[in-house]
Write a protein that holds these residues in place. Structure first.
Motif, PDB file in Angstrom:
ATOM      1  N   ALA A 186      -2.341  -5.279  -3.097  1.00  0.00           N
ATOM      2  CA  ALA A 186      -2.898  -5.263  -1.449  1.00  0.00           C
ATOM      3  C   ALA A 186      -3.767  -6.794  -1.492  1.00  0.00           C
ATOM      4  O   ALA A 186      -3.814  -7.668  -0.331  1.00  0.00           O
ATOM      5  CB  ALA A 186      -3.943  -4.265  -1.283  1.00  0.00           C
ATOM      6  N   THR A 189      -2.100  -1.174  -6.835  1.00  0.00           N
ATOM      7  CA  THR A 189      -2.329  -1.192  -5.563  1.00  0.00           C
ATOM      8  C   THR A 189      -3.184  -2.089  -5.074  1.00  0.00           C
ATOM      9  O   THR A 189      -3.185  -2.882  -4.105  1.00  0.00           O
ATOM     10  CB  THR A 189      -2.833   0.341  -5.019  1.00  0.00           C
ATOM     11  OG1 THR A 189      -1.874   1.205  -5.610  1.00  0.00           O
ATOM     12  CG2 THR A 189      -2.805   0.371  -3.580  1.00  0.00           C
ATOM     13  N   SER A 238      -4.076   2.604   6.884  1.00  0.00           N
ATOM     14  CA  SER A 238      -3.539   1.019   6.316  1.00  0.00           C
ATOM     15  C   SER A 238      -3.025   0.652   7.570  1.00  0.00           C
ATOM     16  O   SER A 238      -3.003  -0.587   7.622  1.00  0.00           O
ATOM     17  CB  SER A 238      -2.623   1.338   5.071  1.00  0.00           C
ATOM     18  OG  SER A 238      -1.330   1.595   5.851  1.00  0.00           O
ATOM     19  N   GLN A 274       0.539   3.735  -2.831  1.00  0.00           N
ATOM     20  CA  GLN A 274       0.031   5.204  -2.478  1.00  0.00           C
ATOM     21  C   GLN A 274       1.139   6.270  -2.860  1.00  0.00           C
ATOM     22  O   GLN A 274       0.990   7.427  -3.354  1.00  0.00           O
ATOM     23  CB  GLN A 274      -0.310   5.332  -1.019  1.00  0.00           C
ATOM     24  CG  GLN A 274      -1.633   4.377  -0.695  1.00  0.00           C
ATOM     25  CD  GLN A 274      -2.789   5.277  -1.476  1.00  0.00           C
ATOM     26  OE1 GLN A 274      -2.918   6.499  -1.640  1.00  0.00           O
ATOM     27  NE2 GLN A 274      -3.644   4.224  -2.160  1.00  0.00           N
ATOM     28  N   ASP A 305      -3.740   2.741  -9.009  1.00  0.00           N
ATOM     29  CA  ASP A 305      -4.919   2.120  -8.016  1.00  0.00           C
ATOM     30  C   ASP A 305      -4.964   0.702  -8.334  1.00  0.00           C
ATOM     31  O   ASP A 305      -5.045  -0.075  -7.369  1.00  0.00           O
ATOM     32  CB  ASP A 305      -6.399   2.890  -8.314  1.00  0.00           C
ATOM     33  CG  ASP A 305      -6.508   4.357  -7.674  1.00  0.00           C
ATOM     34  OD1 ASP A 305      -5.386   4.600  -6.931  1.00  0.00           O
ATOM     35  OD2 ASP A 305      -7.365   5.171  -8.069  1.00  0.00           O
ATOM     36  N   LEU A 336       0.887  -1.220  -0.022  1.00  0.00           N
ATOM     37  CA  LEU A 336      -0.095   0.130  -0.131  1.00  0.00           C
ATOM     38  C   LEU A 336       1.039   1.344  -0.046  1.00  0.00           C
ATOM     39  O   LEU A 336       0.518   2.406  -0.716  1.00  0.00           O
ATOM     40  CB  LEU A 336      -0.747   0.099   1.234  1.00  0.00           C
ATOM     41  CG  LEU A 336      -2.085  -0.945   0.984  1.00  0.00           C
ATOM     42  CD1 LEU A 336      -3.068  -0.750   2.266  1.00  0.00           C
ATOM     43  CD2 LEU A 336      -3.122  -0.480  -0.001  1.00  0.00           C
TER      44      LEU A 336
END
Ligand SMILES: Nc1ncnc2c1ncn2[C@@H]1O[C@H](COP(=O)(O)OP(=O)(O)OP(=O)(O)O)[C@@H](O)[C@H]1O
Ligand SMILES: [Mg+2]
Lengths: 249, 406
Positions: free
Chosen positions: B285, B281, B371, B43, B278, B39
């Motif tokens: 994740a 990610t 997170s 990010q 995104d 993350l």
């Protein structure tokens, strides 16, 4: 007649086990009363229902029918949690195989019942555990772990654990079953001392000799009581121990 | 039963089997650490792209002639010339959600000064353009409204052009350069903005009054682009709606007609560019989350083994007065302790790994506080969820049978 307080009262206790289609009648109508300060041995052949009876007395098992009063409290109508609390306050168990927690010191093992009693503080718990260990002659073994002790010592720790909650009755199932003659007598001496101090003890055994050292002997057979005798001339386990041949060094 | 005691009992049980506890924890540690690192990386790159995009301008809205080009239909010449000066003026006067508006016409060509020349692009704009694109004039001054009215041959130059045309460090302000055949007087030099996220050099340009570029270079009267700033980013969509209504009216489009212009916003570009990160990610994740799940299953497995191993202990505890709830709580606390401790170490390892990635690989990272909290919460839940069934099994044991268990 006995003027002491009634600790245990069994009224026509039955216990049936259902195994497949068959029904095993482990107890077929057992009734007796035990008063405070008695040292009762329960004898009988294998399968006669001794352990079942003791489990009932210890509130681990509920009878199929009949009524049981422990220290005046009717047990049969209690639920599981109430029985757990009752065990915690009123009963001390001593098992044949000690059942000490591994990797745990003597004093921690003895504290265990008090851990489940929220009204007992940590300091009080420790104090009472040490007292109980001193009472069984292990005042100098407080920090020994289970695996650092002999069978006799472990059984003493177990007895201290049974004493620590100041129970109404101590229940022992073959408490000397795993010990040699000499150590058995040492443990028996301890039980006689507890009896002399006014404790109520119920002791299940195979060994007819042990009956001579108790104040009363109940015999079971096929789930019935076939004998219930009071022992006028209790032998002294301490004397018997002294007469035993000394272990060779 | 009080919780302090149950807690002590659980800690004691765990400390009896430290290596096993640690190995079980390792699953959770790896899971949490990878979630946090992934993350942080995702990010981080998203934020750096967003930062670069917002450097390009402030809440930009770009209007081009011709409808949506995605159909691949050949556009007619009319369509390409649909934006007029009138549109610009109407947007300036009739919108509530637009602050700056600038026309834009451009032409690629050679800029020449003395013996030096460089290929570049000249943008014809008004003064709002500098605000919209966040250009600042360093040396010298901007051109004036008067210069726009008179189509004066004045210009602002970007740093790249300056470097090419004035390699000796001469002050370019006041000098006359030529763009194609037209001479321009440099009135100011733009402060450097560097490259944007699409790799374009934002300093490789010349800015001049749009009238000058329209008349003297392109010889056109329409606009190639109108570029404006929404009041705030949040008003972008409302601004687009207003502009679209004005243009449709100006161009006399019937409701059934398609737009003969297209509007894109910086916001849209940003979300287009960040959608890939995104996506990345989410994928990372998800993979990390799976490893957390595997860690949870590890806990469940070990708790089952532990319950079976300690059947006699459970029987004993029950015989001395432990209720089913006490046993349940004991095992649940054990599994929660494993997962939460694992989570804590995992957070530290994850943050450490993210920082290491940043320092060693110079990759942008951003550790979002949520997170960290989230993975912590997930850990606790993992402990409860995967500890529940084994603990429940333990609590349901019959004391007599448990005591007899070999
Ligand atoms: N959980 C059970 N399910 C079915 N039958 C049982 C169960 N527990 C005991 N029994 C039966 O009840 C009878 C009495 O058993 P119990 O264990 O009380 O005997 P005991 O007198 O303690 O024997 P021992 O001296 O060998 O320990 C036996 O026939 C036994 O098979
Ligand atoms: Mg038995």
């Amino acid at each position: 007649m006995n003027t002491e307080k009634e600790i245990i009262r069994l009224e026509n206790i039955r216990r049936d086990f259902h195994v497949g289609d068959e029904t095993v009648h482990a107890l077929r109508g057992v009734s007796f009363t035990i008063h405070e300060g008695e040292f009762v041995t329960i004898m009988g052949t294998s399968g006669s229902g001794k352990s079942t009876l003791l489990n009932t007395l210890g509130c681990l098992d509920s009878p199929t029918s009949g009524e049981y009063y422990l220290d005046g409290i009717p047990v049969r109508s209690m639920d599981k949690n109430q029985r757990a609390t009752l065990r915690n306050r009123k009963i001390g168990f001593v098992f044949q195989n000690y059942n000490l927690l591994p990797k745990t010191t003597a004093v921690e093992n003895v504290e265990l019942p008090l851990m489940y009693n929220p009204s007992c503080s940590a300091a009080e718990r420790r104090r009472r555990a040490i007292e109980a260990l001193q009472a069984v002659g292990l005042g100098d073994r407080l920090q020994h772990r289970s695996n650092q002790m002999s069978g006799g010592q472990m059984q003493r720790v177990a007895i201290a654990r049974a004493l620590v909650n100041n129970p109404a009755v101590i229940l022992a199932d073959e408490a000397t079953g795993n010990l040699d003659t000499r150590t058995s007598f040492e443990v028996l001496v301890l039980f006689q001392e507890l009896h002399a101090a006014g404790r109520t003890i119920i002791f299940v055994t195979h060994n007819p000799e042990i009956a001579q050292y108790s104040s009363r002997n109940i015999t079971l057979r096929d789930g019935h009581i076939t004998g219930d005798t009071f022992n006028e001339h209790m032998l002294s386990a301490a004397e018997a121990l002294a007469r035993l041949p000394k272990p060779e060094d | 039963m009080n919780f302090a005691n149950l807690f002590k009992i659980a800690v004691k049980a765990l400390s009896n089997n430290k290596l096993r506890g640690f190995l079980t924890m390792l699953g959770i540690i790896i899971g949490v650490a990878s979630v946090i690192t992934m993350l942080a990386i995702g990010q981080g790159s998203k934020r750096s792209i967003q930062a670069e995009i917002s450097e390009m301008g402030s809440n930009m809205i770009m209007i081009h002639p011709g409808g949506d080009r995605r159909g691949g239909v050949q556009l007619s010449a009319d369509d390409m010339e649909s934006l007029k000066l009138q549109d610009l003026e109407d947007i300036q006067t009739q919108t509530r959600f637009v602050t700056y508006v600038s026309p834009s016409v451009n032409s690629a060509g050679q800029a020449v000064y003395g013996a030096n020349n460089t290929p570049t692009t000249i943008y014809g704009v008004n003064l709002d353009y500098l605000e919209i694109r966040r250009y600042r004039v360093g040396d010298g001054d901007s051109f004036s409204e008067q210069d726009i009215k008179t189509a004066a041959k004045v210009c602002l130059v970007g740093k790249t052009v300056v470097d090419e045309l004035f390699p000796d460090g001469e002050n370019p302000v006041g000098k006359i350069i030529r763009f194609g055949t037209i001479p321009f007087r440099i009135v100011g030099v733009l402060e450097s903005k560097g490259y944007n996220s699409m790799g374009m050099d934002q300093d490789d340009l010349i800015i001049a009054p749009y009238t000058t570029v329209q008349k003297r270079i392109l010889a056109i009267t329409h606009l190639q682009e109108i570029i404006c700033s929404a009041l705030t980013e949040a008003y972008t969509d409302q601004a687009i709606d207003e502009i679209s209504a004005i243009l449709r009216e100006n161009h006399r489009l019937k409701p059934s007609d398609e737009d003969d212009f297209s509007i894109r916003s910086q916001q849209e570009m940003a979300s287009m560019l960040t959608s890939t990160t995104d996506m990345m990610t989410v994928l990372l994740a998800a993979v990390a989350g799976i490893s957390l799940l595997v860690g949870g299953i590890g806990i469940m497995n070990i708790m089952y083994v532990s319950v079976t191993e300690r059947t006699r202990e459970i029987g004993l505890r029950m015989s001395i007065g432990a209720k089913g709830f006490d046993i349940l709580a004991q095992f649940l606390i054990e599994s929660i302790l494993i997962s939460v401790t694992g989570g804590l170490i995992g957070v530290l390892v994850g943050v450490g790994a993210a920082i290491a990635v940043n320092l060693i690989a110079a990759f942008p990272i951003y550790i979002q506080p949520w997170s960290v909290f989230l993975s912590f919460a997930v850990c606790t839940l993992t402990g409860v969820f995967f500890g529940w069934y084994p603990a429940q099994k333990a609590a349901m044991l019959d004391p007599i049978e448990a005591l007899r268990y070999e």
